[in-house]
Structures are given as C-alpha cells and as structure tokens.
Write an enzyme that holds these catalytic residues in place. Structure first.
Site, PDB file in Angstrom:
ATOM      1  CB  VAL A   1      59.304  91.946  45.067  1.00 27.64           C
ATOM      2  CG1 VAL A   1      59.811  91.104  45.916  1.00 27.64           C
ATOM      3  CG2 VAL A   1      59.206  91.721  43.494  1.00 27.64           C
TER       4      VAL A   1
ATOM      5  CG  ASN B 179      58.555  89.825  52.846  1.00 25.78           C
ATOM      6  OD1 ASN B 179      58.358  88.687  51.941  1.00 25.78           O
ATOM      7  ND2 ASN B 179      59.822  90.348  52.841  1.00 25.78           N
TER       8      ASN B 179
ATOM      9  CG  ASP C 198      62.767  94.083  46.052  1.00 19.22           C
ATOM     10  OD1 ASP C 198      61.863  93.570  46.982  1.00 19.22           O
ATOM     11  OD2 ASP C 198      63.835  93.667  46.031  1.00 19.22           O
ATOM     12  CD  GLU C 199      59.703  94.297  50.598  1.00 16.91           C
ATOM     13  OE1 GLU C 199      58.731  95.074  51.073  1.00 16.91           O
ATOM     14  OE2 GLU C 199      59.446  93.062  50.752  1.00 16.91           O
ATOM     15  CB  ALA C 200      57.815 100.299  45.887  1.00 17.91           C
TER      16      ALA C 200
END
Length: 134
Positions: free
Chosen positions: A52, A54, A20-22
């Site tokens: 995950v 944006n 997630d947003e690594a």
C-alpha cells in the site's frame, strides 16, 4: 527497525506479506535494502507481497499489478505498465506517475526519440541509452 519487524513476520513463513508505506521516512540506502528484500521474497521464496503506497516510483519498481483506490473504491486496476500509462487518471486521483516515466516522455516530446513507455528507472535508463546510441 522495519527490517527487524519484517524479519519477525517472515519467521512464520507467510505466503502473503502486506505492507503499508513500508519505506516512508527511510534514507535511500534503507529504502533500497527494503526493496531488495521484497524482491528477494517475491522472486526467490514465492511470497506474495501486497504494498500500500502513494509513491508511484516505488509501486513501479516493485509491483506487477496495481489497483488504485479512491474514496474506498477501486478506480483503476491492471498490469503495472497499463496503469502507469494512464497518467492523467492517476493525477485526477491525487497520484503522480513515476518520475522516470515523466523524464522519458519529456525527452520523447522534445524529439530525442526515447521509448516513451518506460516506467521504471531501469527501463528509462535503457530507453535513453538506446536513443543515444542509435
């Protein structure tokens, strides 16, 4: 620290790695290192990497398939190029298409003759090179 955390997870030899947003907050070098690690895991070791994010630039560079979620629902899914080609829909759901894609489309609209469907930096570079060397 993130690379250490990823290494700890990889010690268990997972078939799936979910991140997630690594790369949020990493400098360009750290970001490139994580991207290279993820590509290596996918290509060399066959690990499925679920990201995950944006950041559509990152998604375009790393993903083969994309699912856009909005309000807890899947609103768009498919091959990365097909999803990224739907820029107006991405914007409607609060996402900006990749910068490389915006560049090639702007050049194409100005008559440069660039292939307007390039999405990644490498694709845009090749499209621009082809247009300039014709």
């Amino acid at each position: 620290l993130r690379r250490v955390a990823i290494a700890g997870v990889l010690a268990n030899q997972p078939r799936l790695l979910a991140l997630d947003e690594a790369t949020t907050g990493l400098d360009p070098r750290g970001r490139a290192e994580v991207h290279n690690l993820l590509r290596d895991l996918r290509d060399r070791l066959g690990v499925t990497v679920l990201i995950v994010s944006n950041d559509m630039d990152e998604v375009a560079e790393l993903c083969d398939r994309v699912t856009v979620l909005f309000g807890g629902q899947s609103v768009l899914a498919g091959d990365m190029h097909a999803v990224m080609a739907r820029g107006d829909e991405l914007r409607r759901w609060g996402l900006e298409p990749p910068a490389a894609q915006a560049l090639v489309r702007a050049l194409d609209q100005r008559g440069v003759g660039v292939w307007p469907h390039a999405v990644t930096v490498d694709e845009a570079q090749e499209a621009i090179w082809q247009a300039l060397t014709r």
